[in-house]
Every structure is written in structure tokens, then in C-alpha cells.
Design a protein around this motif. Structure first.
Motif, PDB file in Angstrom:
ATOM      1  N   TYR A 114       0.818  -1.221   0.000  1.00  0.00           N
ATOM      2  CA  TYR A 114       0.000   0.000   0.000  1.00  0.00           C
ATOM      3  C   TYR A 114       0.848   1.265   0.000  1.00  0.00           C
ATOM      4  O   TYR A 114       0.427   2.312   0.455  1.00  0.00           O
ATOM      5  N   ASN A 115       2.063   1.145  -0.523  1.00  0.00           N
ATOM      6  CA  ASN A 115       2.957   2.295  -0.635  1.00  0.00           C
ATOM      7  C   ASN A 115       3.253   2.551  -2.118  1.00  0.00           C
ATOM      8  O   ASN A 115       3.893   1.726  -2.767  1.00  0.00           O
ATOM      9  N   PRO A 116       2.812   3.687  -2.642  1.00  0.00           N
ATOM     10  CA  PRO A 116       2.974   3.935  -4.081  1.00  0.00           C
ATOM     11  C   PRO A 116       4.437   3.982  -4.518  1.00  0.00           C
ATOM     12  O   PRO A 116       4.748   3.736  -5.681  1.00  0.00           O
ATOM     13  N   PHE A 117       5.345   4.300  -3.575  1.00  0.00           N
ATOM     14  CA  PHE A 117       6.769   4.339  -3.929  1.00  0.00           C
ATOM     15  C   PHE A 117       7.304   2.935  -4.233  1.00  0.00           C
ATOM     16  O   PHE A 117       8.379   2.792  -4.795  1.00  0.00           O
ATOM     17  N   LEU A 118       6.575   1.911  -3.816  1.00  0.00           N
ATOM     18  CA  LEU A 118       7.046   0.537  -4.036  1.00  0.00           C
ATOM     19  C   LEU A 118       6.379  -0.117  -5.256  1.00  0.00           C
ATOM     20  O   LEU A 118       6.595  -1.288  -5.525  1.00  0.00           O
TER      21      LEU A 118
ATOM     22  N   ALA B 271       7.820   2.910   3.970  1.00  0.00           N
ATOM     23  CA  ALA B 271       6.911   2.277   4.940  1.00  0.00           C
ATOM     24  C   ALA B 271       6.074   1.182   4.274  1.00  0.00           C
ATOM     25  O   ALA B 271       5.706   1.272   3.106  1.00  0.00           O
ATOM     26  N   LYS B 272       5.787   0.140   5.047  1.00  0.00           N
ATOM     27  CA  LYS B 272       4.881  -0.912   4.594  1.00  0.00           C
ATOM     28  C   LYS B 272       3.601  -0.827   5.413  1.00  0.00           C
ATOM     29  O   LYS B 272       3.648  -0.653   6.633  1.00  0.00           O
ATOM     30  N   LEU B 273       2.477  -0.936   4.719  1.00  0.00           N
ATOM     31  CA  LEU B 273       1.188  -0.781   5.396  1.00  0.00           C
ATOM     32  C   LEU B 273       0.245  -1.943   5.059  1.00  0.00           C
ATOM     33  O   LEU B 273       0.512  -2.713   4.125  1.00  0.00           O
TER      34      LEU B 273
END
Ligand SMILES: *Cc1c(COP(=O)(O)O)cnc(C)c1O
Length: 457
Positions: free
Chosen positions: A33-37, A451-453
């Protein structure tokens, strides 16, 4: 009045990448849920940032072939230096590989424990570099800047009363520098008026505090001044730019924004002693002072871009295309920061998703929903980016919960923008189905990048 058109024609194109909603659900889950990933080839319209994502002009590409790659004394450096001297008036110009490298150098020299850097609003990398030195960053944006839904012409202005009060409280000796960010990126891409820059300068001058401009979007800010500050309606943009810089003692700049370059940045200033300290550090961390971590061809692209960005047809199209998207969203009742900023649309996630509490990161949840529904990638600018913890690990939320959709320069056409509006409006109509998130892994600084969510069930 006729349609304001893209002031360019297209010579070279690249594909956009289509995926299905089902695929995107899985991709988002796998990216925590992290757009950077998310891998870029799984994004249809990439509005993560306007940084380094501009389309370069044929002139810039031609300029790159003229890059002089000499280690010392490159002619490209002297072209770069002269362009910046003419643009800003600052005689001492130091290239860096991007904006944060300029910040790292400046704040390592000026920062340290017990010091305060005051600003309208510090950008995240600026704040991180200040805090890493042991100093504190203090945001003193004007009252209008704190209310996303209430329009005002210059919501990026610094609150001069608070500035005066802060200086009285802490003493000028504890404040090595005041920074005005134009436009105010973290505060909605909102402009700062010439009047405000002048007033801030007067206060700083009275206390012997130098003033630097974080100049990433100087041309967009200058165009807003032309449009909204009456006495500048007939002033050419380069003159407005020159006046803005005339009140400052120096600047930091990311050439990835208003220089249409894919990489680059610089420091510029008057102070010889400070410049020498910066160059000494530059040699350790970036490179020799005539290339500063950049290739000669990058210096060429930046020099040409800095001139192109001040063309009024370009700036009119640029500012209008953001406003066009903003107006479509306002008409559909979508809560969006008003008026439109210079480089991005900022959705007010707190108002968009009132059912998600701030400690479940409504901004990040909205970023995920826009990606799943339409393949659009944006970024949270809220408590994931700026939140802190109390000693017992309770979230101290950010002032605002925003989602930024940054528009790359000269990249997307009006139909791309129409599609973006449609996706946002459809997501707004089904907002009740969107769930909050919790963090399962995070870094101690700039945590939003990695961050990981997980959804809260
Ligand atoms: C992008 C940006 C920076 C940092 O520049 P980078 O080139 O990304 O390192 C600093 N300040 C502002 C206002 C920015 O938008």
C-alpha cells in the motif's frame, strides 16, 4: 477567450501502461500500500511527483550533445553559472546532483543543536536535513494556508507576526537562516507574494538573519505574482523572478522542477566565506565545484530549461492546466485545496474520507483507491509523511491530510487530465468502501518512502 493549448507539439512519444483493476489490487497489496514501491510500468498516469519527470525540449536534447565533460573548468559549467547569475543576481553558483544535496551541504554547515530554521513551510527533505544536523525546523505559514477549502491568493505566505514573535522568543543568534519555499510545495503548491517576501526580508534584515529561497518552483511563483499581485500585471516574468531573488541572500534549487531537467540542483549566494565552506563540503560529497555531481550535459539541460521555464505561454498553459483539473473537481463537490496550486492538485483526504481516523492514514488510503480504480499514482502529504510519535507511540498527526497529484511538466495532454478528473470523481462517489491503513514497518526518518502498510479490517 479561446482554449489555452499546450504550447508545444510532440516529436517523440512513450507508451503508457494499461492494467486491469483486478491486477492493480494485487500490485498494491504486493507494494504494501505504498505507491513508492509500485513499479512504474504498472502505473497508467504517474502523478507521484513533478520532480525529474518533465519532458525536455528538443533544444535541451540538442544542448546535451554540447555537454563538455571536462573534470575541471567545463564550458558547460560556465554557461550554467552565467544563466543562474543572470536569473538570480547571486554571483556564487555551486552545482549539486539535486536539491537535497544542496540542502545537506548548507544545513550541515549552518545547522546544529540549539538552532532554529524558520520558514513558511519546509519541504520534507529540507526539514530532514535540518533535523539531521540537530537543529529544529519551524513552519510559520500564514493563517489562510492552514485552511485547504478557503481560497486566498497567496496561501504560501509566511506569517510575519509569528516570525517576529519567534525571533523575540528565541533570539536572532539561534536562527542561522530563514527559508521561504516558493511555491510552498508541502503547503499545497501555493504561492508567496512579493509583498510577503519583502516583509520577511525586512524582519530578517532588522535582526541580521540571512534569507534563503527554496527556489524549486520560482517561475510558477513568479507567474502567480503576475496574475494576482496588481502592480505586477504588466511586468515580464524574468523581472519578477529577479526581484524575488533580490530580497534573498541565497537560494537552494532542485533543477528537477522548474528547470525541466531529469536531475540536478544548485546552491547560489553572495557570501564568499559560506560559499567556500560549501565548496569544501561539495568536493567531499558531490564532486569538483565545476560539476558538483552532474555530467556536463546535465548542466547544459538545466541552463536551457531555466530560460524556457520563464516563457509566458508555457507558464499560462502550466498554471491553467492545474486550475482546469481543480475546477472540474470543485464542480463535482470533491474536497480539494483551493485555489489550485502551481504544480499539483491537493485532495483534502480528511474531508474526502471522514470515516477514516487520522491514525489510519486517510491520505494513504485515498492514494491506494485512486491507483486501484484508475491506475493513477499520487502521494500522501499528511501524517504518514510528517506524523511524529509521543513517547508512548501515539501518533501526533500532521496539520493537514492531503493527497498530492503532481502534474509533470509538458508530459500529459488535456485528455489525460480529463481522465484523471473522471477517476477521482468516481472514487469520491464510492468513498464509503475505502478502508484505513496501519503501518507494519517503517524507517526512523522520511518513513513515507519505504513504509509498509496493511488495511485495517
Ligand atoms: C523537490 C524539492 C526539494 C528537494 O529537491 P530534490 O531534487 O528532490 O532533492 C526541496 N524543496 C522543495 C520545495 C522541493 O519541491
Amino acid at each position: 477567450m479561446k482554449t489555452i493549448i499546450e504550447p508545444f507539439r510532440i516529436k517523440s512519444v512513450e507508451p503508457v501502461y494499461f492494467t486491469t483493476e483486478e491486477e492493480r489490487k494485487l500490485i498494491l497489496e504486493n507494494a504494501f500500500y505504498n505507491p513508492f514501491l509500485i513499479h512504474a510500468d504498472r502505473v497508467l498516469i504517474d502523478l507521484l511527483t513533478d520532480s525529474g519527470t518533465s519532458a525536455m525540449s528538443s533544444n535541451q536534447w540538442a544542448g546535451m550533445m554540447q555537454g563538455d565533460e571536462s573534470y575541471a573548468g567545463s564550458t558547460s559549467f560556465f554557461r550554467f553559472e552565467k544563466t543562474i547569475q543572470d536569473l538570480t543576481g547571486f554571483p556564487l553558483v555551486i552545482p549539486t546532483h539535486q536539491g537535497r544535496a544542496a540542502e545537506k551541504i548548507l544545513f550541515s554547515i549552518l545547522g546544529g543543536k540549539g538552532k532554529y530554521f524558520v520558514s513558511n513551510t519546509l519541504f520534507d527533505t529540507t526539514r530532514a536535513n535540518i533535523e539531521y544536523s540537530g537543529a529544529e525546523g519551524v513552519d510559520l505559514v500564514c493563517e489562510e494556508g492552514k485552511h485547504p477549502s478557503i481560497p486566498a491568493p497567496f496561501k504560501g505566505n509566511m506569517d510575519t507576526e509569528s516570525l517576529q514573535k519567534f525571533i523575540n522568543e528565541k533570539g536572532a543568534a539561534a536562527i542561522p537562516l530563514c527559508v521561504i519555499t516558493v511555491t510552498n510545495n508541502s503547503g499545497g503548491g501555493q504561492p508567496v507574494s512579493m509583498q510577503n517576501i519583502r516583509e520577511v526580508k525586512a524582519i530578517c534584515k532588522a535582526h541580521g538573519i540571512p534569507l534563503f529561497i527554496d527556489a524549486c518552483r520560482f517561475a510558477e511563483n513568479a507567474y502567480f505574482i503576475k496574475q494576482r499581485e496588481e502592480s505586477y500585471a504588466n511586468t515580464p516574468v524574468p523581472e519578477i523572478v529577479r526581484e524575488m531573488f533580490s530580497y534573498a541572500d541565497g537560494c537552494t534549487m532542485s533543477a528537477k522542477k522548474d528547470a525541466f531537467a531529469n536531475i540536478g540542483g544548485f546552491l547560489a549566494m553572495y557570501d564568499e566565506t559560506l560559499a567556500q565552506q560549501c565548496r569544501n563540503m561539495l568536493i567531499m560529497t558531490e564532486g569538483f565545484p565545476t560539476y558538483g555531481g552532474l555530467a556536463g550535459r546535465d548542466l547544459e539541460a538545466i541552463a536551457i530549461g531555466l530560460t524556457e521555464v520563464m516563457e509566458e505561454h508555457y507558464l499560462q498553459y502550466r498554471i491553467r492546466s492545474i486550475e482546469y483539473l481543480c475546477n472540474k473537481l470543485i464542480a463535482a463537490g470533491v474536497p480539494v485545496m483551493q485555489p489550485a496550486g502551481g504544480h499539483a492538485i491537493y485532495l483534502d483526504a480528511k474531508a474526502f474520507l471522514p470515516h477514516i481516523p487520522v491514525d489510519q492514514y486517510p491520505g494513504q488510503a485515498l492514494v491506494g483507491a485512486l491507483y486501484v480504480h484508475g491506475g493513477i499514482r499520487g502521494v500522501e502529504i499528511g501524517s504518514l509523511m510528517f506524523g511524529k510519535y509521543t513517547p508512548d507511540k501515539k501518533l501526533i498527526p500532521a496539520q493537514l491530510e492531503l493527497v498530492r497529484l503532481a502534474i509533470p511538466r509538458r508530459v500529459y495532454t488535456q485528455s489525460h487530465i480529463d481522465y484523471v478528473a473522471e477517476v477521482i470523481i468516481e472514487v469520491f462517489q464510492q468513498k464509503g468502501t475505502i478502508k484505513g491503513l496501519r503501518i507494519i514497518e517503517e524507517a526512523p526518518m522520511l518513513r513515507h518512502f519505504t513504509a509498509k502498510l496493511k488495511p485495517v479490517i
